[in-house]
Design an enzyme around this catalytic site. Structure first.
Site, PDB file in Angstrom:
ATOM      1  NE  ARG A   1      -1.212  -0.087   4.853  1.00 58.56           N
ATOM      2  CZ  ARG A   1      -0.318   0.746   5.676  1.00 58.56           C
ATOM      3  NH1 ARG A   1       0.181   1.963   5.208  1.00 58.56           N
ATOM      4  NH2 ARG A   1      -0.024   0.273   6.746  1.00 58.56           N
TER       5      ARG A   1
ATOM      6  CG  HIS B   1      -4.184   1.162   8.449  1.00 57.52           C
ATOM      7  ND1 HIS B   1      -4.396  -0.170   7.666  1.00 57.52           N
ATOM      8  CD2 HIS B   1      -5.448   1.301   8.921  1.00 57.52           C
ATOM      9  CE1 HIS B   1      -5.550  -0.684   8.079  1.00 57.52           C
ATOM     10  NE2 HIS B   1      -6.176   0.068   8.979  1.00 57.52           N
TER      11      HIS B   1
ATOM     12  CE1 TYR C   1       3.242   1.499   8.927  1.00 56.41           C
ATOM     13  CE2 TYR C   1       2.018   3.005  10.530  1.00 56.41           C
ATOM     14  CZ  TYR C   1       1.977   2.407   9.415  1.00 56.41           C
ATOM     15  OH  TYR C   1       0.804   2.443   8.622  1.00 56.41           O
TER      16      TYR C   1
HETATM   17  C1  LIG Z   1     -11.073  -7.866  14.239  1.00 52.15           C
HETATM   18  C2  LIG Z   1     -10.444  -6.656  13.794  1.00 52.15           C
HETATM   19  N1  LIG Z   1      -9.667  -6.388  14.787  1.00 52.15           N
HETATM   20  C3  LIG Z   1      -8.683  -5.208  14.574  1.00 52.15           C
HETATM   21  C4  LIG Z   1      -9.078  -4.243  13.633  1.00 52.15           C
HETATM   22  C5  LIG Z   1      -8.527  -3.033  13.456  1.00 52.15           C
HETATM   23  N2  LIG Z   1      -7.757  -3.119  12.140  1.00 52.15           N
HETATM   24  C6  LIG Z   1      -8.443  -2.479  10.916  1.00 52.15           C
HETATM   25  S1  LIG Z   1      -7.331  -2.863   9.824  1.00 52.15           S
HETATM   26  C7  LIG Z   1      -6.131  -3.573  10.608  1.00 52.15           C
HETATM   27  C8  LIG Z   1      -4.955  -4.234   9.887  1.00 52.15           C
HETATM   28  C9  LIG Z   1      -5.322  -5.105   8.727  1.00 52.15           C
HETATM   29  O1  LIG Z   1      -4.278  -5.564   8.205  1.00 52.15           O
HETATM   30  P1  LIG Z   1      -4.336  -6.673   6.736  1.00 52.15           P
HETATM   31  O2  LIG Z   1      -5.065  -7.763   7.025  1.00 52.15           O
HETATM   32  O3  LIG Z   1      -2.936  -6.826   6.459  1.00 52.15           O
HETATM   33  O4  LIG Z   1      -5.184  -5.499   5.599  1.00 52.15           O
HETATM   34  P2  LIG Z   1      -4.552  -4.069   5.312  1.00 52.15           P
HETATM   35  O5  LIG Z   1      -5.012  -2.912   6.044  1.00 52.15           O
HETATM   36  O6  LIG Z   1      -3.100  -4.072   5.079  1.00 52.15           O
HETATM   37  O7  LIG Z   1      -5.027  -4.279   3.692  1.00 52.15           O
HETATM   38  C10 LIG Z   1      -6.410  -3.687  11.867  1.00 52.15           C
HETATM   39  C11 LIG Z   1      -5.687  -4.147  13.038  1.00 52.15           C
HETATM   40  C12 LIG Z   1     -10.408  -4.822  12.634  1.00 52.15           C
HETATM   41  N3  LIG Z   1     -10.788  -3.838  11.832  1.00 52.15           N
HETATM   42  N4  LIG Z   1     -10.774  -5.877  13.008  1.00 52.15           N
END
Ligand SMILES: Cc1ncc(C[n+]2csc(CCOP(=O)(O)OP(=O)(O)O)c2C)c(N)n1
Ligand SMILES: [Mg+2]
Lengths: 379, 324
Positions: free
Chosen positions: A264, A268, A277
């Site tokens: 990305r 985020h 980070y």
């Molecule tokens: C069950 C849950 N835990 C925590 C979160 C908070 N959160 C939102 S996005 C994220 C990271 C997601 O990472 P990834 O699966 O790699 O997807 P990316 O955002 O990198 O596309 C977190 C921890 C959430 N939305 N749902």
């Protein structure tokens, strides 16, 4: 008996159009033609460009207070575009997370729905009839089971040419439900493409802290699921892998796993500051791998694109996105009754009274309640 | 004394408890270098090392299950769940393990753990970032539930929670995180779990609330006629509930309004109302009023302020109860 190796396996990585826009003809040409015609690549390039323009504008809307938190798809567009294009619109189901705007749109969801979702409006999830797409999913790593269930329904009804695709991030593969989805899909043997967008980060947590395995794809081995890694910034590799995965799923009635290796390029979400980070150097390295740049170079090398067309596209994309924003902004303010009306097919008396009075206090709901002094009627 | 926000006061309590006790460790998604999504753990990884401020995989069940293991073996884990909406995957570990260990081992194994969770609505957040699930965990025996709303109370209660020998869920009203500052002593101090606070004294009616709603109630009180005198109680701890403070107040005022963001049905308003009628039946001059969220899914943010009890709705509830 001696000790024997009882299981050996490998994982392939597919790349067709590399970051220098070098095209691998041995993989990218079939029956004498590129697997995506020039018109198709132009179409996908335009879709990726519009997707990115939407991101830019969404970011600005958020910064100026006209939209809530928004997760940009920037840099990952080829994953959603190539795979969404390979699935059959109107036949297959798309079960997304939130970085697959283009796939949702390719399957018929107008973009202003996505904006409405992030503008804090449930009507952004009110998927139009005939669009086979679940809404953006916020609880990470939990929705892939729905794709397994959807694919199971195909099997139960004997619908042989249907398939589901579900998208999720690298971080999502840590959740128990991810493994549940993989296990259900593989033991029930149902046609689902699991598409992991491994963008190297889950907010601030890098892949190495997320999992000990150097690839995500190897998680599929435990479920005896066919798997492939692809350069997720390569529209050809993503398309080919997904097209073949879909075919395999449908023919064999089994799931398939794709890891799209990507990055990305933005934060985020608009609530994040990735500079806290990750290094500028890492970001620059991936900027050079931008899927839009190499797709354009490819088209130029085939005389299917030039600066003039680029300018036209940029103008067109701005116009299209302006219209999307207008569409999202022109929707009437939601009414308070919307909080209640979709709770059930038919709402019960308690909910009806809460809706009609917008009160929970018993006296407030019924001012005529015995003993209430007359002067409070208009309190 | 320092002038701190809620976020800073919590951060300070964490620093001091980590300094005082080597067995205190933090774990959760993004709690390390990034300092958590609300920056509550900002600077702690740098100060105490990654091993005591552990970024975990994205797995709430894993976070809580591992924290239970740490606690069994003598550590004092302080897990963070990023938003209350993501407690779901951890539910089994919280309710079926953390809450039960002491009882089912008849005291042989205990879980001194403090689960920190931002809670509540009002910050224009996406779906599942604005809920108020405190009643669910209050209904589950074996957990203490704390929800302070001021920087001062948060520091003192968090220190008590970390030192508590049993599992505590420490809900942090995210709407208040940076809403204002107040003087917080540098030195360590504790506020006992289980003690409500009388925020303002009054004779005509008692309002019981907690979390960010305290501020909505204060605003509602401002809008009442001069001659109306309302006693406002901030529970601070939801479980165990300070029935004595509530009952003493309602015996004096004869009227009670309970305010909370969470849905009404089977919410804590029902519990408090039951206790009030058990303890103060002959003093009551009106039914206990509940001014709460509706029995619906928390709406997305365009409508969230319609859902959450605001000063207007609370004021009406108070006036009706007074007029009864
Ligand atoms: C069950 C849950 N835990 C925590 C979160 C908070 N959160 C939102 S996005 C994220 C990271 C997601 O990472 P990834 O699966 O790699 O997807 P990316 O955002 O990198 O596309 C977190 C921890 C959430 N939305 N749902
Ligand atoms: Mg990721």
């Amino acid at each position: 008996m001696p000790k024997n190796t009882v299981y050996e396996t490998d994982i392939e990585f597919l790349s067709i159009l590399d970051e220098d826009a070098q095209f691998d003809e041995s993989l990218g040409i079939e029956d004498g033609e590129p697997i995506l015609s020039d018109e198709q690549v132009v179409y996908l390039y335009e879709q990726m460009w519009i997707g990115r323009q939407l991101d830019e504008i969404a970011f600005k809307l958020q910064r100026s207070g006209r939209m809530g938190t928004y997760p940009q798809n920037k840099g990952q567009e080829a994953n959603a575009a190539g795979s969404g294009f390979a699935m059959k619109k109107g036949t297959d189901w798309v079960v997304p997370c939130y970085r697959e705007n283009i796939a949702m749109n390719l399957h018929g969801l107008p973009y202003h729905y996505i904006l409405l979702h992030w503008m804090g409006d449930e009507r952004g999830n009110q998927i139009p009839e005939g669009v086979l797409c679940t809404p953006i999913s916020v609880p990470i790593g939990t929705h892939m089971l729905h794709a397994a269930g959807i694919a199971w329904s195909f099997k139960l009804r004997g619908e042989k040419d249907r398939c589901a695709i579900t998208y999720f991030g690298d971080g999502a593969t840590s959740e128990g439900d991810f493994h549940g989805a993989m296990n259900f899909a593989s033991t029930l043997s149902v046609p689902v493409v699991f598409y992991c967008q491994n963008n190297q980060w889950a907010i601030s947590v890098p892949r190495e802290q997320q999992m000990a395995s150097p690839t995500v794809a190897q998680k599929a081995i435990a479920y005896e699921m066919p798997r492939i890694m692809v350069d997720g910034n390569d529209i050809f590799a993503v398309y080919k892998a997904t097209r073949d995965a879909r075919k395999y799923c449908v023919e064999n009635q089994t799931p398939y796993f794709i890891e799209g290796v990507t990055y990305r390029l933005g934060d985020h979400t608009t609530a994040d500051d990735a500079r806290r980070y990750r290094s500028e150097e890492e970001l620059q390295q991936w900027m050079a791998k931008d899927p839009l740049i190499r797709t354009r170079k490819y088209l130029e090398s085939r005389d299917a694109w030039n600066d003039e067309r680029q300018l036209e596209l940029e103008t067109h994309a701005r116009k299209v996105v302006d219209e999307i924003v207008n569409e999202a902004n022109s929707i009437a303010e939601p009414t308070t009754s919307e909080i209640f009306d979709s709770m059930f097919a038919e709402i019960d008396d308690d909910l009806r009274i809460q809706r009609d009075t917008m009160r929970t206090s018993s006296i407030g709901q019924n001012p005529e309640q015995a003993g209430l002094k007359a002067q409070t009627q208009n309190a | 004394m320092a002038n701190l926000t809620l976020v800073q006061a919590i951060n300070l309590a964490l620093v001091q408890e980590m300094e005082a006790d080597e067995s205190v460790v933090l774990l959760g998604e993004d709690v390390g270098l990034n300092g958590g999504v609300f920056r509550v753990t900002e600077g702690l990884a740098q100060r105490f090392g990654d091993h005591r401020v552990q970024n975990t995989p994205l797995d709430e069940s894993g976070i809580l299950g591992a924290a239970v293991g740490l606690a069994i073996a003598g550590m004092k884990p302080v897990p963070e769940i990023q938003f209350e909406g993501f407690l779901g995957p951890a539910y089994d570990q919280i309710v079926n393990h953390a809450a039960r260990f002491r009882n089912r081992t008849r005291g042989a194994i205990t879980i001194p753990m403090t689960l920190r969770v931002p809670v509540g609505g009002g910050i224009h957040a996406p779906e599942l970032h604005s809920d108020s699930p405190e009643a669910i965990y209050t209904h589950s025996p074996g957990l203490k539930i704390v929800m302070p709303c001021t920087p001062y109370d948060a520091k003192g209660l968090l220190i008590s929670a970390i030192r508590d020998p049993d599992p505590v869920i420490f809900f942090e009203p995210k709407r208040v995180y940076r809403a204002y500052r107040e003087e917080v002593p540098e030195d360590e101090y504790t506020i006992p779990i289980g003690q409500a606070k009388v925020v303002s004294e009054g004779d005509d009616l008692t309002v019981v609330t907690w979390g960010a709603s305290v501020f909505q109630c204060l605003e509602a009180l401002d809008g009442l006629p001069e001659d109306v005198s309302v006693e406002l109680i901030d529970l601070r701890t939801i479980d165990p509930i300070d029935t004595d403070t509530i009952a003493a107040s309602v015996e004096k005022t004869g009227r009670c309004v309970v305010v909370h963001e969470a849905p009404m049905t089977a919410g804590l308003g029902a519990e408090i109302s039951a206790r009030v009628q058990e303890r103060c039946f002959l003093h009551l001059q009106a039914p206990v009023q509940r001014v709460t969220g509706f029995d619906t899914i928390m709406p997305y943010y365009k409508l969230e302020l319609e859902y959450m009890p605001d000063a207007n709705r609370i004021g009406k509830g108070i006036r009706e109860c007074l007029a009864y």
